[in-house]
Design an enzyme around this catalytic site. Sequence first.
Site, PDB file in Angstrom:
ATOM      1  N   ASP A  45       0.811  -1.166   0.084  1.00  0.00           N
ATOM      2  CA  ASP A  45      -0.014  -0.039   0.115  1.00  0.00           C
ATOM      3  C   ASP A  45       0.978   1.169  -0.044  1.00  0.00           C
ATOM      4  O   ASP A  45       0.579   2.376  -0.653  1.00  0.00           O
ATOM      5  CB  ASP A  45      -0.903   0.151   1.206  1.00  0.00           C
ATOM      6  CG  ASP A  45      -2.080  -0.968   1.158  1.00  0.00           C
ATOM      7  OD1 ASP A  45      -2.225  -1.492   0.023  1.00  0.00           O
ATOM      8  OD2 ASP A  45      -2.630  -1.180   2.121  1.00  0.00           O
ATOM      9  N   SER A  90     -17.639 -22.327 -28.835  1.00  0.00           N
ATOM     10  CA  SER A  90     -17.988 -23.309 -27.755  1.00  0.00           C
ATOM     11  C   SER A  90     -17.354 -24.537 -27.753  1.00  0.00           C
ATOM     12  O   SER A  90     -16.263 -24.783 -28.508  1.00  0.00           O
ATOM     13  CB  SER A  90     -19.435 -23.401 -27.770  1.00  0.00           C
ATOM     14  OG  SER A  90     -20.120 -23.728 -26.719  1.00  0.00           O
ATOM     15  N   GLU A 124      -7.340 -29.740 -18.740  1.00  0.00           N
ATOM     16  CA  GLU A 124      -7.641 -28.557 -17.851  1.00  0.00           C
ATOM     17  C   GLU A 124      -8.935 -28.713 -17.189  1.00  0.00           C
ATOM     18  O   GLU A 124      -9.713 -29.301 -17.716  1.00  0.00           O
ATOM     19  CB  GLU A 124      -7.645 -27.097 -18.678  1.00  0.00           C
ATOM     20  CG  GLU A 124      -6.413 -26.606 -18.838  1.00  0.00           C
ATOM     21  CD  GLU A 124      -6.302 -25.633 -19.838  1.00  0.00           C
ATOM     22  OE1 GLU A 124      -7.609 -25.139 -20.461  1.00  0.00           O
ATOM     23  OE2 GLU A 124      -5.284 -25.098 -20.445  1.00  0.00           O
ATOM     24  N   LYS A 126     -12.442 -27.616 -16.249  1.00  0.00           N
ATOM     25  CA  LYS A 126     -13.423 -26.493 -16.942  1.00  0.00           C
ATOM     26  C   LYS A 126     -14.126 -25.494 -15.960  1.00  0.00           C
ATOM     27  O   LYS A 126     -14.893 -26.153 -15.112  1.00  0.00           O
ATOM     28  CB  LYS A 126     -14.487 -27.418 -17.863  1.00  0.00           C
ATOM     29  CG  LYS A 126     -15.341 -26.518 -18.558  1.00  0.00           C
ATOM     30  CD  LYS A 126     -16.410 -27.194 -19.435  1.00  0.00           C
ATOM     31  CE  LYS A 126     -17.023 -26.423 -20.612  1.00  0.00           C
ATOM     32  NZ  LYS A 126     -17.903 -25.568 -19.988  1.00  0.00           N
ATOM     33  N   ASP A 128     -16.303 -22.802 -14.086  1.00  0.00           N
ATOM     34  CA  ASP A 128     -17.493 -22.188 -14.325  1.00  0.00           C
ATOM     35  C   ASP A 128     -17.617 -20.542 -14.159  1.00  0.00           C
ATOM     36  O   ASP A 128     -18.161 -20.423 -13.022  1.00  0.00           O
ATOM     37  CB  ASP A 128     -18.402 -22.917 -13.297  1.00  0.00           C
ATOM     38  CG  ASP A 128     -20.089 -22.918 -13.820  1.00  0.00           C
ATOM     39  OD1 ASP A 128     -20.122 -22.364 -14.903  1.00  0.00           O
ATOM     40  OD2 ASP A 128     -20.872 -23.331 -13.104  1.00  0.00           O
ATOM     41  N   TYR A 235      -6.815 -19.901 -20.747  1.00  0.00           N
ATOM     42  CA  TYR A 235      -6.774 -21.240 -21.224  1.00  0.00           C
ATOM     43  C   TYR A 235      -6.421 -21.195 -22.847  1.00  0.00           C
ATOM     44  O   TYR A 235      -6.502 -22.504 -23.280  1.00  0.00           O
ATOM     45  CB  TYR A 235      -8.125 -22.042 -21.091  1.00  0.00           C
ATOM     46  CG  TYR A 235      -9.344 -21.176 -21.467  1.00  0.00           C
ATOM     47  CD1 TYR A 235      -9.637 -21.227 -23.063  1.00  0.00           C
ATOM     48  CD2 TYR A 235     -10.384 -20.902 -20.682  1.00  0.00           C
ATOM     49  CE1 TYR A 235     -10.814 -20.476 -23.273  1.00  0.00           C
ATOM     50  CE2 TYR A 235     -11.658 -20.277 -21.216  1.00  0.00           C
ATOM     51  CZ  TYR A 235     -11.792 -20.061 -22.400  1.00  0.00           C
ATOM     52  OH  TYR A 235     -12.804 -19.433 -22.732  1.00  0.00           O
ATOM     53  N   LYS A 324     -18.089 -33.561 -19.192  1.00  0.00           N
ATOM     54  CA  LYS A 324     -18.757 -32.755 -18.180  1.00  0.00           C
ATOM     55  C   LYS A 324     -19.122 -33.686 -16.983  1.00  0.00           C
ATOM     56  O   LYS A 324     -19.326 -34.924 -17.390  1.00  0.00           O
ATOM     57  CB  LYS A 324     -20.228 -32.355 -18.721  1.00  0.00           C
ATOM     58  CG  LYS A 324     -19.998 -31.239 -19.848  1.00  0.00           C
ATOM     59  CD  LYS A 324     -19.847 -29.810 -19.242  1.00  0.00           C
ATOM     60  CE  LYS A 324     -21.020 -29.228 -18.843  1.00  0.00           C
ATOM     61  NZ  LYS A 324     -21.624 -28.250 -19.854  1.00  0.00           N
ATOM     62  N   CYS A 418     -46.213 -33.247  15.484  1.00  0.00           N
ATOM     63  CA  CYS A 418     -46.263 -32.866  14.038  1.00  0.00           C
ATOM     64  C   CYS A 418     -46.540 -31.323  13.949  1.00  0.00           C
ATOM     65  O   CYS A 418     -47.126 -30.856  14.457  1.00  0.00           O
ATOM     66  CB  CYS A 418     -47.689 -33.710  13.545  1.00  0.00           C
ATOM     67  SG  CYS A 418     -48.240 -32.937  11.839  1.00  0.00           S
ATOM     68  N   CYS A 421     -50.351 -30.175  12.863  1.00  0.00           N
ATOM     69  CA  CYS A 421     -51.581 -30.350  13.876  1.00  0.00           C
ATOM     70  C   CYS A 421     -51.278 -30.684  15.301  1.00  0.00           C
ATOM     71  O   CYS A 421     -51.907 -30.738  16.198  1.00  0.00           O
ATOM     72  CB  CYS A 421     -52.404 -31.844  13.471  1.00  0.00           C
ATOM     73  SG  CYS A 421     -51.318 -33.629  13.622  1.00  0.00           S
ATOM     74  N   CYS A 436     -46.651 -38.823  11.495  1.00  0.00           N
ATOM     75  CA  CYS A 436     -47.866 -38.160  12.464  1.00  0.00           C
ATOM     76  C   CYS A 436     -48.841 -39.125  12.477  1.00  0.00           C
ATOM     77  O   CYS A 436     -49.489 -39.970  11.458  1.00  0.00           O
ATOM     78  CB  CYS A 436     -48.485 -36.956  11.492  1.00  0.00           C
ATOM     79  SG  CYS A 436     -49.947 -36.300  12.330  1.00  0.00           S
ATOM     80  N   CYS A 441     -55.097 -35.260  10.835  1.00  0.00           N
ATOM     81  CA  CYS A 441     -54.163 -34.251  10.633  1.00  0.00           C
ATOM     82  C   CYS A 441     -54.481 -33.575   9.172  1.00  0.00           C
ATOM     83  O   CYS A 441     -54.633 -34.124   8.254  1.00  0.00           O
ATOM     84  CB  CYS A 441     -52.788 -34.864  10.523  1.00  0.00           C
ATOM     85  SG  CYS A 441     -51.627 -33.393   9.972  1.00  0.00           S
TER      86      CYS A 441
END
Length: 718
Positions: A45, A90, A124, A126, A128, A235, A324, A418, A421, A436, A441
Amino acid sequence: MKDGEAKAAPEDAAARAARLIALLEHHGRRYHVLDDPEISDAEYDALFMELLGLEEQYPVLRSPHSPTLRVGGEILESLPSRAHSLPMYSLDNVFSLGEGREYVRKLLRLLPDVDESSLSFWMEPKMDGLAMELIYERGIFVRALTRGDGLTGEEVTGNMRTVRNVPLRLSGSVPDLVEVRGEVLISRKDFAALNARQEQSGGKLFANPRNAAAGSVRQLDSSVAARRPLRFLAYGTGRVEGAKAWSTQQELMFWIRDLGFEIAPKAGLCLSFAALEQWWNSLVTARDSFPFELDGAVAKINSLALQEKLGFTSRAPRFAVAFKFAAPRARAKLLDISLQVGRTGALTPVANLSPVNVGGVVVRRATLHNEDEIRAKDLRIGDTVLVQRAGDVIPEVVAALPELRDGTEKVFIFPAHCPECGGGVFREKGESAVRCLNRACPAVLRESVKHFVSKAGLDIQGWGGKLAEQLLRAKLLSSPADIFALKDEDLLGLERQGEKSVANLRAALEDTRRNCTLPRLISALGIRHVGEETAKALAGEFGSLDALSAADVEALCRVRDVGPEVAASIRDFFLAEGNRRLLEDLRGQGVWPEARAMSVSEPEREMPRQMLLPFSPDTEKKGDMAEEKSGKAGASPLYGKTILFTGALSALSRSEASRLAEKAGAGVLSGVSARLDYLVVGDSPGSKLRKAEALGVGVLNEEEFLRMVNAPVAPEKA
Ligand code: IVH
């Protein structure tokens, strides 16, 4: 000095500024790219402030690659579009190693001169995130474009300049021009901190790191982007001019790294498909502990000469393929666990999650199945958990990440009452579900009615779960059968129901009353473990609700797919008082598939029970049931009677005997009671015979029984 002319900087100031830039570049790279700082934040800094001071004093010293530009500040009205010099493609996907092998076989067919043993793959993870292109002229960062539609992207130069691991000036052997392509993302750790900050400041929470990265990159105010923890992982390249030629992807990637870029961890060379398999398996194992979210891996043919030979399709390169993960996963916060009461009274714990995008779908809730599952996975409220979605399957919580706990997480205690009820709950021995016990109920009734009208039930047109809830709220129903007793005034009194919609609802009800089939009705009853397929099999086997409700476990077990557990569940259903009432109500409402067949000649409601046809030829024509059940059964004196076998029969097995009885139209019971018409007695009958005699039940021997069902009498055994 003339007006407007920048103040010339003394030589030592210019030299110091250049030195400071070089120092800040070096230490920035150590910190942000190599994750190995050499100086403290305070020292960094101090250098930064010194440079900022010099640039303020002598604006002429401001250079386009100064690290002081990383704080952002320019504000745009919109993001300008700009064409890519080479399209950004793609990738085609494979979803398993098998499909990957098939991909390689296909490549080899395209490369007849290439032997598989000479193929190697640059692998590599993939990432996201968001695809990005960074353009450098003579080593200086000049422009950043998003992928856009692949041909034209949005210019986000100011925002990408703020990304700390993006070099503003390249090092190493700098080309005249290079377009470096990669993924912009936010690490999991930075994402958690970002969302915590957003929460504190009352800002919007991001659904996942990918959304946060995409939103940050497209900010119009670059000082906002500067405060977002974006990272760029390279990449590949687009256009390159004035650089040496490489022969492999690996060499290219090493060059990119030497220019000053971060490349994906774990990227590496695999010399065969077997090595690729190993690499993939270790990625699958490491997937959840990766610093950022992945959606698989990318395999690229290592030889650039082969890459060139293979070229591109219109959409994707042939030399690369994405492997994938079959089930996408993401991290979410387990905010709370609520309990859903099902139609069988089972309390299913449900995870309420911080909204998370899992493979393109925003998930907010996921089933936790049961109490044991929560314990086995040691899930605590407040945990960071992994959420998975496989295909259309309901999202599920895979595991907690205990390393991310801060001590505020709470163990979930399954309630003793429950939530709907307040009644007591009970877990049967050997069962995983807590139930229950209150048959009244409201949740059990609500879910039963919803199921009853749903596609898996009677599939009554226009009668969705919402309408069912409205009717229950208006206290118009106390059983699913009550919907057939509703009057038009009842329906007209509901919100958003006009004359026309009520007429439609009424028409749908009448259509169901007249045309519902036995399998649909059985399925609609909501018997535990009995889905649509089992309902069909039961209808085919028993032919009527009377016969089905009278069937014992042994008879039920003869039905395809019905084992002891399912058979017991069916038995229990028909023994329960409330369910018997439900059946009688349905019969009373004329919702009784087989009764309808008789209504041609007789009014069905007045028909005595024993007279009901066990199977309607009408419904048979609809194709839901087995051929075996024909109206012929009406001829037998056993028709409509109840029967039970005891002792060892000589000519028949117990199940053959039961089948014959049922074929003749009798219902086979499992115990002696006043409901029993006939007890068929074989050798060494036990207490059943005594009980039957005491109750005045008719007793038959095997031969009499066979005669009654018209079967040939078995010859005397030798
Ligand atoms: S190579 C010529 N490598 O995946 C195609 N892409 O599904 C170049 N992605 O748009 C892509 N990690 O944004 C490549 N290691 C990686 C990647 C990667 C993530 C993205 C990329 C591309 C998308 C295609």
